[in-house]
Scaffold this motif. Structure first.
Motif, PDB file in Angstrom:
ATOM      1  N   GLY A 147      16.032  17.380  33.070  1.00  0.00           N
ATOM      2  CA  GLY A 147      16.783  17.319  34.327  1.00  0.00           C
ATOM      3  C   GLY A 147      16.612  16.193  35.027  1.00  0.00           C
ATOM      4  N   ILE A 148      16.574  15.422  34.887  1.00  0.00           N
ATOM      5  CA  ILE A 148      17.428  13.728  35.399  1.00  0.00           C
ATOM      6  C   ILE A 148      18.954  13.915  35.704  1.00  0.00           C
ATOM      7  CG2 ILE A 148      17.223  11.609  35.701  1.00  0.00           C
ATOM      8  CD1 ILE A 148      13.973  11.916  33.830  1.00  0.00           C
ATOM      9  N   ALA A 149      19.062  14.426  33.948  1.00  0.00           N
ATOM     10  CA  ALA A 149      20.732  14.774  33.945  1.00  0.00           C
ATOM     11  C   ALA A 149      21.077  15.243  35.261  1.00  0.00           C
ATOM     12  CB  ALA A 149      21.048  14.735  32.262  1.00  0.00           C
ATOM     13  N   THR A 150      21.000  16.632  34.614  1.00  0.00           N
ATOM     14  CA  THR A 150      20.643  18.016  35.844  1.00  0.00           C
ATOM     15  C   THR A 150      21.097  17.104  37.326  1.00  0.00           C
ATOM     16  OG1 THR A 150      21.132  19.516  34.307  1.00  0.00           O
ATOM     17  CG2 THR A 150      21.526  20.208  36.788  1.00  0.00           C
ATOM     18  N   ALA A 151      19.934  16.764  38.120  1.00  0.00           N
ATOM     19  CA  ALA A 151      19.727  16.530  39.368  1.00  0.00           C
ATOM     20  C   ALA A 151      20.602  15.249  39.490  1.00  0.00           C
ATOM     21  CB  ALA A 151      18.224  15.459  39.257  1.00  0.00           C
ATOM     22  N   ILE A 152      21.142  13.916  38.729  1.00  0.00           N
ATOM     23  CA  ILE A 152      22.096  13.589  38.674  1.00  0.00           C
ATOM     24  C   ILE A 152      23.317  13.871  38.949  1.00  0.00           C
ATOM     25  CG2 ILE A 152      23.246  10.909  37.272  1.00  0.00           C
ATOM     26  CD1 ILE A 152      20.126  10.436  37.252  1.00  0.00           C
ATOM     27  N   ALA A 153      24.088  14.838  37.957  1.00  0.00           N
ATOM     28  CA  ALA A 153      24.725  14.979  38.369  1.00  0.00           C
ATOM     29  C   ALA A 153      25.367  16.133  40.300  1.00  0.00           C
ATOM     30  CB  ALA A 153      25.257  16.859  37.193  1.00  0.00           C
ATOM     31  N   GLU A 154      24.759  16.385  40.061  1.00  0.00           N
ATOM     32  CA  GLU A 154      23.911  17.072  41.468  1.00  0.00           C
ATOM     33  C   GLU A 154      24.350  16.291  42.424  1.00  0.00           C
ATOM     34  OE1 GLU A 154      24.430  20.246  42.381  1.00  0.00           O
ATOM     35  OE2 GLU A 154      25.025  21.043  40.450  1.00  0.00           O
ATOM     36  N   ALA A 155      23.446  15.254  42.768  1.00  0.00           N
ATOM     37  CA  ALA A 155      23.970  14.220  43.003  1.00  0.00           C
ATOM     38  C   ALA A 155      24.490  13.724  43.535  1.00  0.00           C
ATOM     39  CB  ALA A 155      22.531  12.744  43.555  1.00  0.00           C
ATOM     40  N   ASN A 156      25.743  13.824  42.378  1.00  0.00           N
ATOM     41  CA  ASN A 156      26.791  12.740  42.481  1.00  0.00           C
ATOM     42  C   ASN A 156      28.255  14.052  42.848  1.00  0.00           C
ATOM     43  OD1 ASN A 156      26.770  10.063  40.738  1.00  0.00           O
ATOM     44  ND2 ASN A 156      26.375  10.950  38.916  1.00  0.00           N
ATOM     45  N   LYS A 157      27.679  15.118  43.177  1.00  0.00           N
ATOM     46  CA  LYS A 157      28.801  15.526  43.661  1.00  0.00           C
ATOM     47  C   LYS A 157      28.232  16.179  45.342  1.00  0.00           C
ATOM     48  CE  LYS A 157      28.132  19.853  40.490  1.00  0.00           C
ATOM     49  NZ  LYS A 157      27.884  21.326  40.058  1.00  0.00           N
ATOM     50  N   CYS A 158      27.455  15.960  45.084  1.00  0.00           N
ATOM     51  CA  CYS A 158      26.665  15.632  47.175  1.00  0.00           C
ATOM     52  C   CYS A 158      27.431  14.686  47.214  1.00  0.00           C
ATOM     53  CB  CYS A 158      25.584  15.782  46.730  1.00  0.00           C
ATOM     54  SG  CYS A 158      24.814  16.663  47.095  1.00  0.00           S
ATOM     55  N   LYS A 159      28.058  13.290  46.656  1.00  0.00           N
ATOM     56  CA  LYS A 159      28.451  11.895  47.080  1.00  0.00           C
ATOM     57  C   LYS A 159      29.910  12.301  47.029  1.00  0.00           C
ATOM     58  CE  LYS A 159      29.347   7.231  45.668  1.00  0.00           C
ATOM     59  NZ  LYS A 159      28.929   6.185  44.657  1.00  0.00           N
ATOM     60  N   GLN A 160      30.319  12.734  45.957  1.00  0.00           N
ATOM     61  CA  GLN A 160      32.114  13.292  45.912  1.00  0.00           C
ATOM     62  C   GLN A 160      32.367  14.370  47.236  1.00  0.00           C
ATOM     63  OE1 GLN A 160      32.407  15.042  42.279  1.00  0.00           O
ATOM     64  NE2 GLN A 160      32.099  12.902  40.848  1.00  0.00           N
ATOM     65  N   GLU A 161      31.755  14.958  47.702  1.00  0.00           N
ATOM     66  CA  GLU A 161      31.668  16.262  48.710  1.00  0.00           C
ATOM     67  C   GLU A 161      31.899  15.630  49.851  1.00  0.00           C
ATOM     68  OE1 GLU A 161      29.824  19.832  47.419  1.00  0.00           O
ATOM     69  OE2 GLU A 161      31.024  19.749  45.485  1.00  0.00           O
ATOM     70  N   GLY A 162      30.712  13.983  49.849  1.00  0.00           N
ATOM     71  CA  GLY A 162      30.458  14.228  51.377  1.00  0.00           C
ATOM     72  C   GLY A 162      29.571  14.547  51.886  1.00  0.00           C
ATOM     73  N   VAL A 163      28.646  15.284  51.231  1.00  0.00           N
ATOM     74  CA  VAL A 163      27.527  16.009  51.676  1.00  0.00           C
ATOM     75  C   VAL A 163      26.238  16.022  51.237  1.00  0.00           C
ATOM     76  CG1 VAL A 163      29.208  18.213  52.173  1.00  0.00           C
ATOM     77  CG2 VAL A 163      28.033  18.329  50.253  1.00  0.00           C
ATOM     78  N   SER A 164      25.356  15.942  51.814  1.00  0.00           N
ATOM     79  CA  SER A 164      23.585  16.200  51.785  1.00  0.00           C
ATOM     80  C   SER A 164      22.748  17.052  51.413  1.00  0.00           C
ATOM     81  CB  SER A 164      23.241  15.583  53.148  1.00  0.00           C
ATOM     82  OG  SER A 164      21.341  14.439  53.086  1.00  0.00           O
ATOM     83  N   ARG A 165      22.520  17.469  50.021  1.00  0.00           N
ATOM     84  CA  ARG A 165      21.891  18.435  49.960  1.00  0.00           C
ATOM     85  C   ARG A 165      19.973  17.689  49.380  1.00  0.00           C
ATOM     86  NH1 ARG A 165      26.421  19.964  46.429  1.00  0.00           N
ATOM     87  NH2 ARG A 165      28.137  21.141  47.916  1.00  0.00           N
ATOM     88  N   THR A 166      19.564  18.701  49.196  1.00  0.00           N
ATOM     89  CA  THR A 166      18.234  18.187  48.655  1.00  0.00           C
ATOM     90  C   THR A 166      17.749  19.035  47.473  1.00  0.00           C
ATOM     91  OG1 THR A 166      17.444  18.159  51.821  1.00  0.00           O
ATOM     92  CG2 THR A 166      15.352  18.765  49.210  1.00  0.00           C
ATOM     93  N   ILE A 167      17.648  17.628  46.753  1.00  0.00           N
ATOM     94  CA  ILE A 167      17.272  18.332  45.259  1.00  0.00           C
ATOM     95  C   ILE A 167      15.926  17.911  44.659  1.00  0.00           C
ATOM     96  CG2 ILE A 167      18.097  18.188  43.004  1.00  0.00           C
ATOM     97  CD1 ILE A 167      20.947  16.754  44.065  1.00  0.00           C
ATOM     98  N   LEU A 168      16.202  19.082  43.814  1.00  0.00           N
ATOM     99  CA  LEU A 168      13.947  19.080  43.629  1.00  0.00           C
ATOM    100  C   LEU A 168      14.351  19.530  42.270  1.00  0.00           C
ATOM    101  CD1 LEU A 168      10.711  18.611  43.335  1.00  0.00           C
ATOM    102  CD2 LEU A 168      11.917  21.442  44.342  1.00  0.00           C
ATOM    103  N   PHE A 169      13.558  18.258  41.378  1.00  0.00           N
ATOM    104  CA  PHE A 169      13.588  18.617  39.560  1.00  0.00           C
ATOM    105  C   PHE A 169      11.890  18.162  39.065  1.00  0.00           C
ATOM    106  CE2 PHE A 169      13.696  13.988  38.300  1.00  0.00           C
ATOM    107  CZ  PHE A 169      14.035  13.568  38.938  1.00  0.00           C
ATOM    108  N   ASN A 170      12.121  19.159  37.981  1.00  0.00           N
ATOM    109  CA  ASN A 170      10.668  19.039  37.469  1.00  0.00           C
ATOM    110  C   ASN A 170      10.721  17.743  35.835  1.00  0.00           C
ATOM    111  OD1 ASN A 170       7.877  19.752  37.236  1.00  0.00           O
ATOM    112  ND2 ASN A 170       8.315  21.313  35.415  1.00  0.00           N
ATOM    113  N   MET A 171       9.824  16.294  36.689  1.00  0.00           N
ATOM    114  CA  MET A 171       9.724  15.786  35.987  1.00  0.00           C
ATOM    115  C   MET A 171       8.978  15.421  34.313  1.00  0.00           C
ATOM    116  SD  MET A 171      10.128  12.620  34.239  1.00  0.00           S
ATOM    117  CE  MET A 171       8.438  10.981  34.432  1.00  0.00           C
ATOM    118  N   CYS A 172       8.995  17.138  34.316  1.00  0.00           N
ATOM    119  CA  CYS A 172       7.303  17.337  33.359  1.00  0.00           C
ATOM    120  C   CYS A 172       6.827  16.305  32.490  1.00  0.00           C
ATOM    121  CB  CYS A 172       8.115  18.533  32.449  1.00  0.00           C
ATOM    122  SG  CYS A 172       9.616  17.660  31.438  1.00  0.00           S
TER     123      CYS A 172
END
Lengths: 455, 455
Positions: free
Chosen positions: B389-414
């Motif tokens: 889940g962390i890897a997916t969250a990091i990938a989505e956060a990196n996409k935000c950086k590349q696209e220059g947009v802010s999104r809110t990401i929530l993941f399960n640290m299970c």
């Protein structure tokens, strides 16, 4: 639904640490130079610690500000929960009300990061690049590794070789936070090389590891040393525990008659007990009993003497006025590695001497019984150190039952046992043995002391 | 001070579980009898599960009451904290806002007790004396041991012998809570004895352990079986996670654009995502993306087929309509043992087929990189399952950086990785390898299937 956890919000994290020295009727005696036996000042500590921590070590002020940045890191796990132990009360069938403060929610799983974080912070403020320390089973080393990683400070941990080889998981935890972990004795120091030359197969000791860590700090300008208990500033930082607990007990509409914590060097006990002792000292009434709980295999508070002694085994530190079994005393290899220390911190020693606190000792088998009872009743498996406080709490709750009175008991559940399952395996296999010291053994250790007597 | 944790009080523990079936546009297809291939009713499950859980397995009701007693046990660790990942955001230098729900504060260290407790409770209500289950690495077995201990139910865990021998600490944890743990195959069952007679040195498998646990339940009136994922009632219980998270996001004045969870059988993902998916389903707008995160070595969601298949390896269970790699598929021995399952739960499979959720896969090396980044940034060492889940969250956060947009990401640290330090040791030693499956390998596994096709 009956409330089980008393929680606080982040903005209720205390803003100051409490310095009990300001309220003590008899202040601690001064440390002495190991050579001259004359009182030493704070400057003697400068090679080892950053100045801000040395100031805290000797400050007479009652309150010390907690930096905002430290409070923000604390908020990763603080405020910690205070639990009403409904499960334990039921199993014991006691009229006592039992509460525990749970410090196992920290990143490294014990109360140790409460002081590791401010220690790393003040070192960072003063431009220090590297912090060294020793560790036995690894609780302190992993807390410091976590804290140094946060501030991008290099962390060098000298880990007793026996633990390094037999308890690798704490070592990997430290590596995960970026710390360098050396089996001690190591080739990285003069002290280590000397001992290895004499005995290449030595399993090491905490005394040797301290010597290595101190040597690295003393011989490098950008390097300081950190200690996880015993010293005044360490106790000071831990008072965050008790201050939160006071607030939480007030929210529960209750106040403890008895406060209990495990005792190794004193920071665990000081952390929970001092903010409650403050109420006794300010009011002049001895309303709350504070009990330190130690192993019968290392009974400095219940069977030691009050005199000057060294903080380490080799005799390099200043002489401190403490309850001690003698700095050459070698405790039995119990699993509660954090309680295997020959002496008690200076402040706690003075408080015990003035009868402002109490101490009890529990046998190794008794504490594991208590630990398993707690794990089954409350669902959290305690660290071996923590089982000592549980054993005292159970003993006091049983007294309540015998006497038919209800008292409110609070203890410090200072850490989880996730890295100590081998200890429980040994217990279930019947391999935990009793460790009663004979009077002759204690006298033999004390007879070796030639350090200054007190009065 | 910036708020890091969004906490709830005990009286905010949800009073009902959320059943997403009520809101699904296409309901799941029925399970089929393994022999006749005809749809089966709930009665077929009666030898294995108590009636209340079978009712929950098939209920069309949107909300299911959580018994007060279960809520009170939940309060030992719930509500769990929701963290704003300031540390991770800083390291990634991303405009994204990242939050995680932390389930590692439970007694056994993962989200598993959320369902173990109600399962034990309903068994107790129906007079069951013993619950059996299988476990691989031990997360599920230890959660059930904890829950059974609370209700004074005997707990028998069949633990894959390879894990039993190589990962003894989870076993001791189960023993500490009073469970009996057998290395599987064992002499306690017909199935186990038969396999041992053929190969006394077998290291076992999850399929064999399931057969043993089911046999014990099917052949003893006072004994039932419990499963830790896949089934509808398990997913139902886990929705406590997401319901708390919805409340917490509201308190934070925020709402996720993307919700992420690791994927094994589906209960981890369902637990966090379903209460957010509910908002999509009720509004008819696809506002929140929900992403299931699986290992590339076991990619049933991203590379499997949707058809009927068995839930176990041997082929004893009803046939379920699921995304699957084939029930004979043997995943590589990755450390994330909880994600090594050939199929996906029925509800999640239907949701994926209807494009209401998404799935991604991450390589074994990538997830450990993500895990170490998280441990250093946030101070908590994650379980290998959680790193997905962390890897997916990091990938989505990196996409935000590349696209220059802010999104809110929530993941399960299970869950925490305190019992998985060997995995990190392997990673640091360079012993974690990539596991990319070729198309031929997946086709070969699927070619063996003769189970009913869908459409």
């Amino acid at each position: 639904m009956k409330q089980r956890k008393i929680t606080l919000s982040e903005n209720e994290i205390p803003e100051k640490w409490y310095n009990i020295v300001a309220d003590m009727p008899n202040k601690p005696l001064p440390p002495l130079h190991p050579g001259t036996k004359e009182p030493i000042g704070p400057d003697a500590l400068a090679p080892l610690f950053p100045m801000e921590l040395i100031k805290q070590e000797v400050t007479p002020e009652k309150w010390v500000d907690i930096p905002d940045e430290v409070r923000h890191i604390y908020s990763m796990w603080r405020p910690t929960p205070l639990y009403r132990a409904y499960g334990l009360e039921k199993v014991l069938d006691t009229p006592a009300k039992i509460y525990y403060k749970y410090e196992g929610v920290s990143p490294s799983g014990s109360h140790k990061p409460n002081t590791a974080v401010p220690q790393a912070y003040y070192n960072k403020q003063e431009g220090i690049k590297r912090i060294t320390t020793e560790t036995g089973a690894g609780q302190w080393g992993s807390a410091l590794a976590f804290a140094c990683n946060h501030f991008d400070i290099e962390c060098e941990v000298y880990m007793v070789r026996l633990s390094y080889d037999h308890k690798p998981y704490r070592k990997i935890m430290m590596n995960t936070w970026g710390a360098k972990v050396f089996p001690s004795p190591s080739n990285a120091t003069e002290a280590g090389r000397k001992i290895l030359a004499e005995d290449p197969n030595t399993t090491g000791s905490l005394g040797i590891a301290i010597s290595e860590a101190i040597e690295r700090a003393a011989t490098n300008d950008d390097t300081k040393y950190a200690l996880g208990s015993v010293l005044n500033h360490v106790k000071l930082h831990q008072t965050i525990i008790g201050q939160e607990a006071v607030l939480q007990m007030e929210k529960a509409g209750d106040m403890p008659d008895i406060v209990i914590a495990p005792f190794g060097g004193g920071s665990n006990f000081a952390g929970l007990a001092f903010p409650f002792l403050r109420m006794n000292l300010e009011s002049g009434e001895h309303k709350i009993r504070c009990i330190a709980s130690e192993p019968t295999s290392c009974p400095k508070l219940t069977r030691g003497v009050f005199r000057y002694d060294f903080g380490d085994t080799v005799g390099m530190t200043p002489l401190l006025p403490m309850y001690t079994l003698g700095h050459n005393f070698v405790p039995a290899p119990i699993h509660a590695g954090g309680l295997r220390y020959h002496g008690a911190g200076v402040i706690v020693s003075q408080l015990l001497r003035d009868k402002l606190i109490e101490a009890v000792a529990h046998d190794n088998v008794e504490v594991f019984e208590a630990g398993v009872t707690f794990a089954r009743a409350e669902g959290i498996i305690p660290a071996p150190e923590a089982t000592h406080g549980i054993a005292t709490a159970i003993a006091e709750a049983n007294k309540c039952k015998q006497e038919g009175v209800s008292r409110t008991i609070l203890f410090n559940m200072c850490g989880h046992g996730n890295f100590d399952m081998k200890a429980y395996e040994d217990y279930f296999a019947g391999n935990i043995v009793r460790h009663e010291l004979s009077t002759a053994e204690i006298e033999a250790s004390l007879a070796k002391l030639d350090t200054p007597l007190i009065e």
